[in-house]
Design a protein around this motif. Structure first.
Motif, PDB file in Angstrom:
ATOM      1  N   THR A   1      78.934 -48.361  32.874  1.00  0.00           N
ATOM      2  CA  THR A   1      78.099 -47.387  33.587  1.00  0.00           C
ATOM      3  C   THR A   1      77.514 -46.358  32.632  1.00  0.00           C
ATOM      4  OG1 THR A   1      79.462 -47.663  35.560  1.00  0.00           O
ATOM      5  CG2 THR A   1      78.081 -45.716  35.468  1.00  0.00           C
ATOM      6  N   VAL A   2      78.309 -45.877  31.708  1.00  0.00           N
ATOM      7  CA  VAL A   2      77.832 -44.879  30.746  1.00  0.00           C
ATOM      8  C   VAL A   2      76.716 -45.452  29.887  1.00  0.00           C
ATOM      9  CG1 VAL A   2      78.514 -43.497  28.739  1.00  0.00           C
ATOM     10  CG2 VAL A   2      80.019 -43.633  30.734  1.00  0.00           C
ATOM     11  N   ASP A   3      76.870 -46.700  29.467  1.00  0.00           N
ATOM     12  CA  ASP A   3      75.855 -47.303  28.604  1.00  0.00           C
ATOM     13  C   ASP A   3      74.613 -47.725  29.387  1.00  0.00           C
ATOM     14  OD1 ASP A   3      75.078 -48.108  25.981  1.00  0.00           O
ATOM     15  OD2 ASP A   3      75.408 -50.194  26.561  1.00  0.00           O
ATOM     16  N   SER A   4      74.742 -47.986  30.683  1.00  0.00           N
ATOM     17  CA  SER A   4      73.606 -48.422  31.491  1.00  0.00           C
ATOM     18  C   SER A   4      72.730 -47.265  31.930  1.00  0.00           C
ATOM     19  CB  SER A   4      74.102 -49.189  32.726  1.00  0.00           C
ATOM     20  OG  SER A   4      74.827 -50.334  32.356  1.00  0.00           O
ATOM     21  N   LEU A   5      73.286 -46.050  32.038  1.00  0.00           N
ATOM     22  CA  LEU A   5      72.535 -44.886  32.509  1.00  0.00           C
ATOM     23  C   LEU A   5      72.528 -43.820  31.420  1.00  0.00           C
ATOM     24  CD1 LEU A   5      74.025 -44.694  36.130  1.00  0.00           C
ATOM     25  CD2 LEU A   5      71.896 -45.804  35.413  1.00  0.00           C
ATOM     26  N   PRO A   6      71.639 -43.943  30.451  1.00  0.00           N
ATOM     27  CA  PRO A   6      71.633 -42.972  29.333  1.00  0.00           C
ATOM     28  C   PRO A   6      71.260 -41.563  29.753  1.00  0.00           C
ATOM     29  CG  PRO A   6      69.736 -44.440  29.206  1.00  0.00           C
ATOM     30  CD  PRO A   6      70.621 -44.985  30.291  1.00  0.00           C
ATOM     31  N   GLN A   7      70.551 -41.404  30.887  1.00  0.00           N
ATOM     32  CA  GLN A   7      70.152 -40.061  31.319  1.00  0.00           C
ATOM     33  C   GLN A   7      71.259 -39.337  32.067  1.00  0.00           C
ATOM     34  OE1 GLN A   7      69.455 -42.815  32.860  1.00  0.00           O
ATOM     35  NE2 GLN A   7      69.286 -42.551  35.090  1.00  0.00           N
ATOM     36  N   LEU A   8      72.385 -40.032  32.354  1.00  0.00           N
ATOM     37  CA  LEU A   8      73.466 -39.453  33.145  1.00  0.00           C
ATOM     38  C   LEU A   8      74.244 -38.416  32.331  1.00  0.00           C
ATOM     39  CD1 LEU A   8      74.321 -40.112  36.079  1.00  0.00           C
ATOM     40  CD2 LEU A   8      76.194 -41.452  35.122  1.00  0.00           C
ATOM     41  N   SER A   9      74.586 -37.292  32.980  1.00  0.00           N
ATOM     42  CA  SER A   9      75.351 -36.223  32.325  1.00  0.00           C
ATOM     43  C   SER A   9      76.786 -36.140  32.823  1.00  0.00           C
ATOM     44  CB  SER A   9      74.670 -34.863  32.537  1.00  0.00           C
ATOM     45  OG  SER A   9      73.367 -34.860  32.024  1.00  0.00           O
ATOM     46  N   CYS A  10      77.021 -36.488  34.069  1.00  0.00           N
ATOM     47  CA  CYS A  10      78.355 -36.345  34.670  1.00  0.00           C
ATOM     48  C   CYS A  10      78.655 -37.581  35.507  1.00  0.00           C
ATOM     49  CB  CYS A  10      78.407 -35.089  35.525  1.00  0.00           C
ATOM     50  SG  CYS A  10      80.027 -34.722  36.234  1.00  0.00           S
ATOM     51  N   LEU A  11      79.815 -38.173  35.281  1.00  0.00           N
ATOM     52  CA  LEU A  11      80.247 -39.351  36.021  1.00  0.00           C
ATOM     53  C   LEU A  11      81.627 -39.093  36.617  1.00  0.00           C
ATOM     54  CD1 LEU A  11      79.890 -42.332  36.877  1.00  0.00           C
ATOM     55  CD2 LEU A  11      80.915 -42.990  34.699  1.00  0.00           C
ATOM     56  N   ASP A  12      81.711 -39.196  37.929  1.00  0.00           N
ATOM     57  CA  ASP A  12      82.990 -39.004  38.635  1.00  0.00           C
ATOM     58  C   ASP A  12      83.612 -37.651  38.301  1.00  0.00           C
ATOM     59  OD1 ASP A  12      82.710 -41.494  39.797  1.00  0.00           O
ATOM     60  OD2 ASP A  12      83.865 -42.507  38.240  1.00  0.00           O
ATOM     61  N   ALA A  13      82.775 -36.608  38.368  1.00  0.00           N
ATOM     62  CA  ALA A  13      83.202 -35.214  38.156  1.00  0.00           C
ATOM     63  C   ALA A  13      83.703 -34.946  36.743  1.00  0.00           C
ATOM     64  CB  ALA A  13      84.278 -34.823  39.167  1.00  0.00           C
ATOM     65  N   LEU A  14      83.340 -35.806  35.772  1.00  0.00           N
ATOM     66  CA  LEU A  14      83.700 -35.598  34.371  1.00  0.00           C
ATOM     67  C   LEU A  14      82.436 -35.671  33.520  1.00  0.00           C
ATOM     68  CD1 LEU A  14      86.931 -37.772  34.071  1.00  0.00           C
ATOM     69  CD2 LEU A  14      86.803 -35.287  34.288  1.00  0.00           C
ATOM     70  N   TRP A  15      82.302 -34.717  32.599  1.00  0.00           N
ATOM     71  CA  TRP A  15      81.138 -34.703  31.729  1.00  0.00           C
ATOM     72  C   TRP A  15      81.215 -35.839  30.723  1.00  0.00           C
ATOM     73  CZ3 TRP A  15      77.119 -31.908  33.073  1.00  0.00           C
ATOM     74  CH2 TRP A  15      77.324 -30.758  33.852  1.00  0.00           C
ATOM     75  N   ILE A  16      80.090 -36.453  30.441  1.00  0.00           N
ATOM     76  CA  ILE A  16      80.017 -37.544  29.478  1.00  0.00           C
ATOM     77  C   ILE A  16      79.744 -36.941  28.103  1.00  0.00           C
ATOM     78  CG2 ILE A  16      78.837 -39.669  28.835  1.00  0.00           C
ATOM     79  CD1 ILE A  16      78.065 -40.000  31.775  1.00  0.00           C
ATOM     80  N   SER A  17      80.680 -37.124  27.200  1.00  0.00           N
ATOM     81  CA  SER A  17      80.547 -36.545  25.864  1.00  0.00           C
ATOM     82  C   SER A  17      79.728 -37.461  24.962  1.00  0.00           C
ATOM     83  CB  SER A  17      81.935 -36.320  25.253  1.00  0.00           C
ATOM     84  OG  SER A  17      82.593 -37.558  25.070  1.00  0.00           O
ATOM     85  N   PRO A  18      79.130 -36.922  23.898  1.00  0.00           N
ATOM     86  CA  PRO A  18      78.412 -37.772  22.932  1.00  0.00           C
ATOM     87  C   PRO A  18      79.304 -38.824  22.289  1.00  0.00           C
ATOM     88  CG  PRO A  18      77.828 -35.468  22.622  1.00  0.00           C
ATOM     89  CD  PRO A  18      78.958 -35.496  23.601  1.00  0.00           C
ATOM     90  N   GLU A  19      80.576 -38.491  22.075  1.00  0.00           N
ATOM     91  CA  GLU A  19      81.509 -39.455  21.501  1.00  0.00           C
ATOM     92  C   GLU A  19      81.716 -40.639  22.439  1.00  0.00           C
ATOM     93  OE1 GLU A  19      84.288 -41.451  19.227  1.00  0.00           O
ATOM     94  OE2 GLU A  19      82.819 -39.913  18.693  1.00  0.00           O
ATOM     95  N   GLU A  20      81.788 -40.356  23.729  1.00  0.00           N
ATOM     96  CA  GLU A  20      81.962 -41.427  24.707  1.00  0.00           C
ATOM     97  C   GLU A  20      80.734 -42.332  24.740  1.00  0.00           C
ATOM     98  OE1 GLU A  20      83.631 -41.861  29.307  1.00  0.00           O
ATOM     99  OE2 GLU A  20      82.934 -39.925  28.533  1.00  0.00           O
ATOM    100  N   ARG A  21      79.572 -41.771  24.620  1.00  0.00           N
ATOM    101  CA  ARG A  21      78.356 -42.584  24.582  1.00  0.00           C
ATOM    102  C   ARG A  21      78.330 -43.462  23.335  1.00  0.00           C
ATOM    103  NH1 ARG A  21      74.926 -42.186  28.392  1.00  0.00           N
ATOM    104  NH2 ARG A  21      74.693 -40.311  29.675  1.00  0.00           N
TER     105      ARG A  21
END
Length: 613
Positions: A232-252
């Protein structure tokens, strides 16, 4: 009009504000009886009557933040508030758990409405033509929405937040409605706790939403898969928050390139169940009586069993089809097959002592939606261990499941863990050599004379002594094992649906008030009582000449009293020991863990070589 219509519920709430009555306005009934006092009433006193906790004019206004403000406005402005002004004053409406099932066109009177919350109602259809065009926030959590056809005909053009969690959505048709063509300004979307299973198709549709920044998907079946949340993180690059957790640059960075692996097995779950140490089982040998016969020889062993979701076997496809027509007959056949599986497992228990056991017993679980939706739960067992204070099973089993919808329902119901005891009675085997030797020996004795009898007897004693030295270990015959369930416990697994990867728990089965411990205590008490009676008889049989000495009588009485006190203290100590054993609760260590890929490189290592190339 029916009370389940939204506009009817709103009209009732507005009437309860009493905007035309005291103290909001100078009501006619109050003014006629207190003309002079009305002219001297201060505005602050009237406002205090609206907000004072003990005031009889205080009104519940949680359904809208504008409700209390509108009452205060009616106090400040004595002139009446017309209906159009009242409806246009509301910008937020929160009608929660009011049994609303119909959104009618009466909602259009709220011409400036921006936020509408209709959670925990019974709405099954969302007519877009009855929604104000000014709407920016729409919350329909925990309703009965099963289709979005009428909702996306003319959706609110300025909608920024859409909450559809805990609804009956999940089909391919539902996925087709979440596109940028329908929601050009949607920023936040809540689809948690629905029934979406096709992760690739859903993310492909969501990628067309140009303004989407916050997304909630936890609780859907596909979130149990190993590729979530990385895919999900890799499919939606414009996403900032997933399941009430912020997506960090390291996670991307870690999940970068995961969407390019087209051969990934998306809809598959790998769940590992580990059973560790067990404590608190009372020693079964405490109940053994010293005067009991040598046989039967009783051996005890213990194991842990649990039920886990499994796919429907091919042999049961016919049974599943029959259950659609006749559920009662299908259940009867399933019960018969379960009993046969139990018998077969009992026969083969000796072969499975050192390895993990997996019985093929199938348990039918009917869901709430329909009796035809049958989930199969297989019973798994650890190896059998002899009793000890701490029994370490170290049993780990991995379950691969691709039916994500039913696995989600299984996690919602939870896992049932059982402690089972196996008891085996062993008897000495009947010897054919002994029975054959007896008649031959009698025949020899008849042929020989009386003088030879003594030599035979002496020789037989020597032979017996030699036989005792050369005699091998006695063979034993075992009865069928007797298995009983000592205790069971329910382990909730709902946290695995909320982005939880592991459930680690110490299962507490409580205290086992076992009958053998009580029996052992009673047996010890009886033995002490027998000793006291025997000592009394010996004293009564002593010669009368020893009874002449008074000093000896005092000494015997004193020793007798000391013996009674010692015996009583020993029995009390044994009772205390038996109670202390029962105070230890039975516990079992259990871990249920889902495999989650932590990076794209980890997923690439799992793929076969020909798929990586």
């Amino acid at each position: 009009m029916s009370s389940n219509i939204l506009s009817v519920v709103l009209e009732k709430l507005i009437r309860r504000l009493c905007l035309d009555n005291f103290p909001c306005r100078f009501g006619s009934s109050w003014r006629s009886a207190n003309e002079k006092r009305a002219e001297t009433e201060e505005t602050d006193a009237l406002l205090n009557l609206l907000s004072c906790p003990h005031s009889p004019w205080q009104n519940e206004s949680s359904w809208s933040p504008q409700a209390s403000a509108l009452r205060q406005l009616a106090v400040i402005r004595p002139e009446p508030l017309n209906t159009h002004f009242v409806y246009s004053y509301f910008t937020t409406l929160r009608i929660i758990d009011k049994n609303v099932s119909i959104i009618d066109d009466g909602l259009l009177r709220f011409s400036k409405l921006e936020e509408l919350v209709l959670s925990a109602n019974k709405i099954s259809e969302i007519p877009a033509e009855n929604l104000p065009s000014t709407l920016k926030i729409l919350e329909l959590c925990a309703n009965q929405v099963s289709a979005l056809n009428s909702f996306t005909v003319h959706p609110p053009p300025h909608l920024e937040y859409l909450g559809l969690s805990s609804n009956r959505l999940g089909s391919q048709e539902d996925i087709s409605h979440f596109t940028g063509r329908h929601w050009p300004q949607l920023v936040c979307l809540d689809l948690s706790d629905c029934e979406f299973q096709d992760q690739q198709a859903l993310l492909k549709a969501l990628s067309t939403l140009p303004c989407l920044r916050t997304l909630l998907l936890e609780g859907n079946p596909f979130t149990l898969a190993s590729c979530y949340p990385g895919f999900t993180v890799d499919s939606l690059p414009q996403l900032s928050c997933l399941d009430a957790l912020w997506i960090s640059p390291e996670e991307r960075r870690r999940f970068g390139g995961l969407t390019e692996m087209r051969d990934l097995i998306m809809e598959q779950v790998s769940a590992t169940v580990s059973v560790g140490r067990m404590r608190g089982i009372p020693d079964p040998m405490m109940s053994v009586d010293e005067n009991a016969p040598d046989f039967p020889l009783i051996t005890y062993s213990y194991f842990i069993s649990y039920g886990f979701f499994s796919h429907q076997p091919a042999a049961n496809l016919m049974l599943h089809n029959e259950s659609k027509c006749d559920p009662a007959a299908a259940a009867q056949k399933m019960e018969n097959s379960s009993s046969e599986a139990d018998l077969s497992s009992d026969r083969n228990c000796e072969e499975e002592k050192e390895t993990s056991e997996s019985n093929t017993q199938e348990i039918t679980v009917h869901s709430e939606e329909t009796c035809c939706d049958v989930a199969h739960v297989s019973r798994h067992s650890t190896s059998k261990l002899a009793w000890s204070d701490c029994m370490d099973f170290s049993n780990t089993q991995t379950h691969i499941v691709s039916d994500l919808g039913r696995l989600k329902r299984f996690f919602n119901e939870g896992l049932h863990l059982r402690i089972e005891e196996e008891k085996i009675l062993s008897w000495p085997a009947a010897s054919e050599d002994i029975t054959a030797a007896k008649p031959s020996q009698a025949a020899k004795e008849k042929k020989s004379g009386k003088g030879k009898e003594t030599s035979l007897k002496s020789g037989s004693t020597k032979d017996k002594s030699k036989d005792k030295k050369k005699k091998p270990a006695q063979e034993l015959v075992q009865d069928a094992p007797i298995t009983r369930v000592m205790a069971s416990v329910h382990v909730p697994l709902q946290s695995l649906l909320r982005r939880g990867q592991k459930v680690e728990v110490l299962c507490n089965f409580g205290f086992l008030h076992s009958v053998p411990e009580v029996g052992a205590t009673q047996t010890c008490a009886k033995d002490q009582g027998k000793k006291i009676k025997e000592e009394k008889k010996k004293e009564e049989k002593e010669p009368k000449q020893r009874e002449g000495s008074s000093t000896r009588q005092k000494n015997s009485a004193a020793s007798k009293g000391k013996e009674k006190e010692r015996t009583k203290s020993e029995v009390d100590d044994q009772n205390d020991n038996s109670v202390s054993v029962r105070l230890d609760p039975m516990t079992v260590e259990l871990i249920v863990e889902l495999e989650k890929w932590q990076s794209a490189s980890e997923a690439q290592q799992i793929l076969p070589p020909h798929q990586n190339s």
